[in-house]
Design an enzyme around this catalytic site. Structure first.
Site, PDB file in Angstrom:
ATOM      1  N   ASP A   1       0.859  -1.185   0.000  1.00 44.10           N
ATOM      2  CA  ASP A   1       0.000   0.000   0.000  1.00 44.10           C
ATOM      3  C   ASP A   1       0.894   1.233   0.000  1.00 44.10           C
ATOM      4  O   ASP A   1       1.808   1.354   0.822  1.00 44.10           O
ATOM      5  CB  ASP A   1      -0.889  -0.013   1.245  1.00 44.10           C
ATOM      6  CG  ASP A   1      -1.913   1.115   1.250  1.00 44.10           C
ATOM      7  OD1 ASP A   1      -2.092   1.764   0.206  1.00 44.10           O
ATOM      8  OD2 ASP A   1      -2.524   1.348   2.310  1.00 44.10           O
TER       9      ASP A   1
ATOM     10  N   ASP B   1      -3.387   2.556  -5.544  1.00 46.27           N
ATOM     11  CA  ASP B   1      -2.233   2.587  -4.642  1.00 46.27           C
ATOM     12  C   ASP B   1      -2.040   1.291  -3.847  1.00 46.27           C
ATOM     13  O   ASP B   1      -1.287   1.279  -2.873  1.00 46.27           O
ATOM     14  CB  ASP B   1      -2.351   3.769  -3.673  1.00 46.27           C
ATOM     15  CG  ASP B   1      -3.575   3.683  -2.777  1.00 46.27           C
ATOM     16  OD1 ASP B   1      -4.462   2.854  -3.050  1.00 46.27           O
ATOM     17  OD2 ASP B   1      -3.656   4.452  -1.797  1.00 46.27           O
ATOM     18  N   GLU B   2      -2.687   0.208  -4.264  1.00 48.01           N
ATOM     19  CA  GLU B   2      -2.546  -1.070  -3.558  1.00 48.01           C
ATOM     20  C   GLU B   2      -2.422  -2.222  -4.547  1.00 48.01           C
ATOM     21  O   GLU B   2      -3.056  -2.213  -5.607  1.00 48.01           O
ATOM     22  CB  GLU B   2      -3.767  -1.351  -2.680  1.00 48.01           C
ATOM     23  CG  GLU B   2      -3.914  -0.475  -1.469  1.00 48.01           C
ATOM     24  CD  GLU B   2      -5.148  -0.862  -0.670  1.00 48.01           C
ATOM     25  OE1 GLU B   2      -5.009  -1.592   0.326  1.00 48.01           O
ATOM     26  OE2 GLU B   2      -6.246  -0.440  -1.065  1.00 48.01           O
TER      27      GLU B   2
END
Length: 206
Positions: free
Chosen positions: A8, A103-104
């Site tokens: 993350d 974003d992960e």
């Protein structure tokens, strides 16, 4: 051995803005909605001030006028480009990757024995930071749900890495993990579960 990692990007939008503004390294950074009306991303320093997601910008600005706030309009072209750079690097660390959001990403470390050691994760985290300027955290566990839980803990670890494989340690940590930090448990479901006496991840597991 079945092993998953959840990577993350920390405060992703704010971190993207900082890549090109190193002078903002220790200042609270906000990213605002399309019309600059509300806060949609916060750096750790902004979170520490108590600035909430969705807070109207005029309110944050008036409350924290002397805190050195830096605010940016959303730049989704920039965030998309930085995301692609991060994901391209992560793809080199595992044979299979599932991009979960901008974003992960989940990494399938199954069969990579070295991934069970924190040093492997530290190298991954430092490589992403060095090559892109984006800080990331990494949680590793035998399931995606536990990898996600480990990532929650990794954000509070000094090196940004947490491995949840030892059963005793895992049980101890789950007994302290709030329900809402379990993958798939929303605030509404958290309230329902608390109403019947389940208040942390260990109780939910049981």
């Amino acid at each position: 051995m079945q092993l998953y990692g959840l990577v993350d990007c920390n405060s992703f939008y704010a971190s993207c803005e900082r890549v090109f503004r190193p002078d903002l390294a220790d200042r609270p950074v906000l990213v605002l909605s399309n019309n600059d009306g509300c806060v949609v991303a916060r750096s750790a320093e902004a979170k520490a001030l108590g600035i909430a997601m969705g807070m109207p910008f005029f309110k944050a600005r008036s409350l924290y006028r002397n805190a050195g706030l830096a605010a940016f309009s959303s730049n989704y072209t920039l965030y998309g480009d930085m995301s692609r750079r991060v994901m391209a690097i992560l793809a080199q660390w595992a044979p299979r990757m599932e991009i979960y959001s901008i974003d992960e990403a989940f990494l399938d470390f199954s069969g990579i024995e070295a991934a069970a050691e924190p040093q492997y994760g530290r190298q991954l985290v430092s490589t992403v930071r060095r090559w892109t300027g984006i800080p990331v955290s990494l949680g590793i566990g035998p399931t995606k749900t536990l990898a996600k839980a480990a990532n929650h803990l990794a954000k509070r670890a000094g090196d940004g890495v947490r491995v949840l494989l030892d059963r005793t340690e895992r049980d101890h940590l789950l007994d302290r993990l709030p329900l809402e930090e379990v993958w798939g448990i929303s605030t509404r479901w958290g309230a329902r579960l608390r109403a019947i006496g389940i208040s942390h991840a260990g109780q939910l597991r049981d």
